[in-house]
Design a protein around this motif. Structure first.
Motif, PDB file in Angstrom:
ATOM      1  N   VAL A 165       1.830 -41.481  -5.379  1.00  0.00           N
ATOM      2  CA  VAL A 165       1.760 -40.256  -4.757  1.00  0.00           C
ATOM      3  C   VAL A 165       0.520 -40.569  -3.722  1.00  0.00           C
ATOM      4  O   VAL A 165       0.338 -39.469  -3.029  1.00  0.00           O
ATOM      5  CB  VAL A 165       1.534 -39.081  -5.565  1.00  0.00           C
ATOM      6  N   CYS A 166      -0.146 -41.454  -3.440  1.00  0.00           N
ATOM      7  CA  CYS A 166      -1.192 -41.668  -3.052  1.00  0.00           C
ATOM      8  C   CYS A 166      -0.869 -42.335  -1.540  1.00  0.00           C
ATOM      9  O   CYS A 166      -0.243 -43.513  -1.297  1.00  0.00           O
ATOM     10  CB  CYS A 166      -2.215 -42.564  -3.666  1.00  0.00           C
ATOM     11  N   ALA A 167      -0.934 -41.852  -0.452  1.00  0.00           N
ATOM     12  CA  ALA A 167      -0.653 -42.345   1.118  1.00  0.00           C
ATOM     13  C   ALA A 167      -1.620 -43.016   1.736  1.00  0.00           C
ATOM     14  O   ALA A 167      -1.313 -43.983   2.191  1.00  0.00           O
ATOM     15  CB  ALA A 167       0.005 -41.055   2.001  1.00  0.00           C
ATOM     16  N   PHE A 168      -2.946 -42.437   1.559  1.00  0.00           N
ATOM     17  CA  PHE A 168      -4.005 -43.145   2.239  1.00  0.00           C
ATOM     18  C   PHE A 168      -5.364 -43.001   1.462  1.00  0.00           C
ATOM     19  O   PHE A 168      -5.470 -41.957   0.724  1.00  0.00           O
ATOM     20  CB  PHE A 168      -4.101 -42.945   3.602  1.00  0.00           C
ATOM     21  N   ILE A 169      -6.376 -43.911   1.689  1.00  0.00           N
ATOM     22  CA  ILE A 169      -7.707 -43.616   1.181  1.00  0.00           C
ATOM     23  C   ILE A 169      -8.602 -43.689   2.349  1.00  0.00           C
ATOM     24  O   ILE A 169      -8.858 -44.397   3.172  1.00  0.00           O
ATOM     25  CB  ILE A 169      -8.204 -44.733   0.273  1.00  0.00           C
ATOM     26  N   GLN A 170      -9.364 -42.444   2.554  1.00  0.00           N
ATOM     27  CA  GLN A 170      -9.951 -42.134   3.546  1.00  0.00           C
ATOM     28  C   GLN A 170     -11.384 -42.098   3.075  1.00  0.00           C
ATOM     29  O   GLN A 170     -12.059 -41.637   2.117  1.00  0.00           O
ATOM     30  CB  GLN A 170      -9.910 -40.697   4.060  1.00  0.00           C
ATOM     31  N   PHE A 171     -12.207 -43.211   3.966  1.00  0.00           N
ATOM     32  CA  PHE A 171     -13.880 -43.267   3.702  1.00  0.00           C
ATOM     33  C   PHE A 171     -14.520 -42.507   4.771  1.00  0.00           C
ATOM     34  O   PHE A 171     -14.145 -42.288   6.034  1.00  0.00           O
ATOM     35  CB  PHE A 171     -13.989 -44.637   3.819  1.00  0.00           C
ATOM     36  N   PRO A 172     -15.728 -42.015   4.384  1.00  0.00           N
ATOM     37  CA  PRO A 172     -16.385 -41.071   5.435  1.00  0.00           C
ATOM     38  C   PRO A 172     -16.919 -42.064   6.398  1.00  0.00           C
ATOM     39  O   PRO A 172     -17.143 -42.865   6.343  1.00  0.00           O
ATOM     40  CB  PRO A 172     -17.434 -40.639   4.637  1.00  0.00           C
ATOM     41  N   GLN A 173     -17.282 -41.437   7.628  1.00  0.00           N
ATOM     42  CA  GLN A 173     -17.844 -42.072   8.755  1.00  0.00           C
ATOM     43  C   GLN A 173     -19.224 -41.979   8.865  1.00  0.00           C
ATOM     44  O   GLN A 173     -19.849 -40.825   8.529  1.00  0.00           O
ATOM     45  CB  GLN A 173     -17.318 -41.576  10.049  1.00  0.00           C
ATOM     46  N   ALA A 174     -19.950 -43.072   9.001  1.00  0.00           N
ATOM     47  CA  ALA A 174     -21.519 -43.158   9.063  1.00  0.00           C
ATOM     48  C   ALA A 174     -21.898 -43.917  10.142  1.00  0.00           C
ATOM     49  O   ALA A 174     -20.943 -44.592  11.011  1.00  0.00           O
ATOM     50  CB  ALA A 174     -22.038 -43.778   7.743  1.00  0.00           C
ATOM     51  N   PHE A 175     -23.034 -43.688  10.720  1.00  0.00           N
ATOM     52  CA  PHE A 175     -23.466 -44.278  12.161  1.00  0.00           C
ATOM     53  C   PHE A 175     -24.902 -45.254  11.808  1.00  0.00           C
ATOM     54  O   PHE A 175     -25.635 -44.805  11.131  1.00  0.00           O
ATOM     55  CB  PHE A 175     -23.682 -43.162  12.879  1.00  0.00           C
ATOM     56  N   TYR A 176     -24.818 -46.444  12.529  1.00  0.00           N
ATOM     57  CA  TYR A 176     -25.874 -47.247  12.211  1.00  0.00           C
ATOM     58  C   TYR A 176     -26.930 -46.895  13.434  1.00  0.00           C
ATOM     59  O   TYR A 176     -28.096 -47.313  13.460  1.00  0.00           O
ATOM     60  CB  TYR A 176     -25.504 -48.575  12.516  1.00  0.00           C
ATOM     61  N   ASP A 177     -26.510 -46.128  14.557  1.00  0.00           N
ATOM     62  CA  ASP A 177     -27.352 -46.098  15.884  1.00  0.00           C
ATOM     63  C   ASP A 177     -27.711 -44.726  15.883  1.00  0.00           C
ATOM     64  O   ASP A 177     -27.820 -44.371  17.170  1.00  0.00           O
ATOM     65  CB  ASP A 177     -27.056 -46.798  17.037  1.00  0.00           C
ATOM     66  N   GLY A 178     -27.515 -43.931  15.018  1.00  0.00           N
ATOM     67  CA  GLY A 178     -27.540 -42.212  15.334  1.00  0.00           C
ATOM     68  C   GLY A 178     -28.944 -41.960  15.645  1.00  0.00           C
ATOM     69  O   GLY A 178     -29.740 -42.301  15.138  1.00  0.00           O
ATOM     70  N   LEU A 179     -28.977 -40.982  16.588  1.00  0.00           N
ATOM     71  CA  LEU A 179     -30.225 -40.355  16.727  1.00  0.00           C
ATOM     72  C   LEU A 179     -30.974 -39.618  15.784  1.00  0.00           C
ATOM     73  O   LEU A 179     -30.135 -38.998  14.935  1.00  0.00           O
ATOM     74  CB  LEU A 179     -30.157 -39.450  18.260  1.00  0.00           C
ATOM     75  N   LYS A 180     -31.986 -39.577  15.604  1.00  0.00           N
ATOM     76  CA  LYS A 180     -32.831 -38.788  14.652  1.00  0.00           C
ATOM     77  C   LYS A 180     -32.468 -37.241  14.634  1.00  0.00           C
ATOM     78  O   LYS A 180     -32.498 -36.495  15.540  1.00  0.00           O
ATOM     79  CB  LYS A 180     -34.136 -38.998  14.713  1.00  0.00           C
ATOM     80  N   ASP A 181     -32.090 -36.900  13.368  1.00  0.00           N
ATOM     81  CA  ASP A 181     -31.673 -35.546  13.112  1.00  0.00           C
ATOM     82  C   ASP A 181     -30.675 -35.071  13.885  1.00  0.00           C
ATOM     83  O   ASP A 181     -30.173 -33.641  13.974  1.00  0.00           O
ATOM     84  CB  ASP A 181     -32.899 -34.572  13.635  1.00  0.00           C
ATOM     85  N   ASP A 182     -29.799 -35.699  14.670  1.00  0.00           N
ATOM     86  CA  ASP A 182     -28.419 -35.434  15.190  1.00  0.00           C
ATOM     87  C   ASP A 182     -28.539 -34.446  16.191  1.00  0.00           C
ATOM     88  O   ASP A 182     -27.963 -33.532  15.728  1.00  0.00           O
ATOM     89  CB  ASP A 182     -27.417 -35.311  14.019  1.00  0.00           C
ATOM     90  N   PRO A 183     -29.293 -34.466  17.240  1.00  0.00           N
ATOM     91  CA  PRO A 183     -29.484 -33.318  17.972  1.00  0.00           C
ATOM     92  C   PRO A 183     -28.102 -32.836  18.731  1.00  0.00           C
ATOM     93  O   PRO A 183     -28.268 -31.765  19.177  1.00  0.00           O
ATOM     94  CB  PRO A 183     -30.476 -33.800  19.269  1.00  0.00           C
ATOM     95  N   PHE A 184     -27.123 -33.665  18.797  1.00  0.00           N
ATOM     96  CA  PHE A 184     -25.969 -33.154  19.414  1.00  0.00           C
ATOM     97  C   PHE A 184     -25.002 -32.942  18.198  1.00  0.00           C
ATOM     98  O   PHE A 184     -23.680 -32.473  18.723  1.00  0.00           O
ATOM     99  CB  PHE A 184     -25.362 -34.352  20.388  1.00  0.00           C
ATOM    100  N   GLY A 185     -24.968 -32.999  17.029  1.00  0.00           N
ATOM    101  CA  GLY A 185     -24.023 -32.604  16.013  1.00  0.00           C
ATOM    102  C   GLY A 185     -23.204 -33.237  15.964  1.00  0.00           C
ATOM    103  O   GLY A 185     -21.799 -32.809  15.743  1.00  0.00           O
TER     104      GLY A 185
END
Length: 480
Positions: free
Chosen positions: A47-67
């Protein structure tokens, strides 16, 4: 995206297909083993169609100012995992090949000449493609006689990858990644869940995949507009969550979850109404909230306090800083009233047949701020261009600032008794201050220079619209 599935079908007979954006890479080598265990290691593997992994970022700005770093996606993914599973996010995902090829839950094995004719109509004229699809859909693991190495499929892969190959076939309609929306991921996920399949959310440490996120505000704004446009487009296709709930196998609660995300663009209208409502009340000397002296005031205050404390508790569990939480909250308001708002007329123009939506590729540089101390100090600062998407935000800011100035001047006025009488209360002032704080970066942009300043043409247009709104508010107080 359709070419990816077609070429994969020609070049390999693997039961799983990995989908990763070009700006992301596998960071955890165990991710492939985890994906196979999630699919083939449980009793309900079928019954499993796909496995989704979360997105993470290696060069993200501190505290994510743009969301844009989606730090709260973990909660979203786990929230729908208990229903039919997480949404397909367009990257960091393993798909079962037979599911991408159009297989529905409990499909019978496809055999016979008639099925081969149907496969020809569905998958195109490539013999290699049809043979691969037959094997995938039948679930056959029989040993292949005279096996061929992948390099022998180069010519067939070039043929299948051609843009004209899909004409007259089911690619993009029933098989492969779905066409009809600039967010093909949500449309494809809807198609899979609508056929009764489930999905799985898997979060690992270290992060399974890493990528880069927008590092300037105009780029982030364009990305949000494209997402909101594509999500709204999905509602006007045969993959509408309501239709799939009534006529397909989409669960009711899963359909509600899809409706919540697909209505991002429509949500901009009530967001704007609520943003200008406190300003309207202050300007017209009216109110929509109970006075602080009334016991009913405890209801809205209690809701706000509970929501805020719960949000802080969530970010504490995720290890997110309070500043990042605030950036996520305020950018949720800003994006809704700027980028998401423009998605509505874009989709309307498409529905009227006047124009087609265009896929705008998000520019994702690794970092614009490296090697220069001055640039590092400006990392995360909002930059502006002449995009009309900025105008609604500036208008809302100017309207609320005008209301606050008008309210304060009315309170200190020592004129007649009628002028001293004030109806609006602390609740309206608090809401107006809150909206102004959400657009604080826009206020700094009004006085900024160069790329950090809002263009003068945008300021003049926004000022004219804000003045018009204020005058209409004052006239409405006279009429009513």
């Amino acid at each position: 995206m359709g070419e990816q599935a077609r070429v994969s079908g020609v070049m390999t007979n693997a039961p799983l297909m990995l989908n990763v954006d070009c700006d992301m890479y596998a960071n955890n080598p165990q991710v492939f083993l985890h994906a196979m265990c999630m699919v083939f290691g449980f009793k309900n593997e079928e019954v499993c169609a796909f496995i989704q992994f979360p997105q993470a970022f290696y060069d993200g700005l501190k505290d994510d100012p743009f969301g844009t770093q989606m730090a709260h996606f973990f909660y979203m993914g786990n929230g729908v995992s208990s229903i039919q599973g997480p949404f397909y996010a367009g990257s960091n995902c393993f798909h079962r090949r037979k599911v991408i090829y159009g297989s529905s839950l409990n499909d019978a094995v496809r055999t016979g000449n008639t099925d081969h004719q149907n496969l020809h109509k569905s998958f195109g004229k490539s013999i290699e493609m049809r043979e691969s699809a037959t094997e995938a859909l039948s679930g056959s693991n029989a040993k292949i006689e005279n096996p061929r190495i992948p390099s022998s499929f180069i010519e067939a892969a070039i043929q299948v990858a051609g843009c004209s190959y899909e004409y007259g076939t089911s690619w993009g309609k029933q098989i492969g990644w779905m066409y009809g929306s600039t967010t093909e991921d949500i449309l494809t996920g809807l198609s899979l869940h609508g056929r009764g399949w489930k999905s799985v959310f898997c979060a690992l440490e270290p992060p399974p995949f890493l990528g880069c996120s927008p590092v300037t505000y105009p780029v982030a704004l364009t990305q949000q507009k494209r997402w909101a446009t594509g999500l709204l487009e999905a509602l006007f296709t045969n993959k509408n969550p309501l239709l799939l709930t009534l006529n397909g196998n989409l669960w009711f609660r899963q359909g509600l979850a899809y409706m919540w995300i697909c209505l991002w663009a429509i949500r901009s209208v009530p967001e704007i109404c609520y943003a200008v409502l406190p300003a309207y009340c202050i300007i017209t000397n009216s109110r929509f909230l109970p006075k602080i002296s009334e016991s009913a005031f405890l209801i809205p205050m209690g809701i706000f306090v509970i929501y805020t404390l719960y949000g802080i508790w969530e970010v504490n569990r995720l290890g997110i800083s309070l500043r990042m939480w605030w950036n996520i909250q305020r950018m949720g308001r800003v994006n809704a009233m700027t980028a998401w708002l423009f998605a509505c007329p874009i989709v309307l123009i498409k529905l009227l047949g006047l124009s087609q939506t265009v896929f705008e590729v998000t520019r994702k540089e690794e970092s614009l701020f490296n090697g220069d101390d001055n640039d590092d100090a400006n990392a995360g600062r909002f930059t502006y261009d002449k995009s009309p998407m900025i105008i609604p935000g500036v208008v809302i800011l100017l309207v609320n600032l005008t209301a606050l100035v008008s309210g304060v001047s009315g309170l200190v006025n020592v004129g007649s008794r009628e002028n001293r009488k004030t109806i609006f209360g602390l609740g309206e002032v608090f809401c107006s201050v809150f909206v102004s704080l959400c657009f604080w970066q826009f206020l700094k942009g009004l006085f900024g220079n160069g790329k950090y300043g809002i263009p003068s043409s945008t300021i003049w247009k926004s000022g004219g619209l804000a003045l018009l709104f204020v005058q209409l508010c004052r006239r409405s107080s006279q009429w009513f």
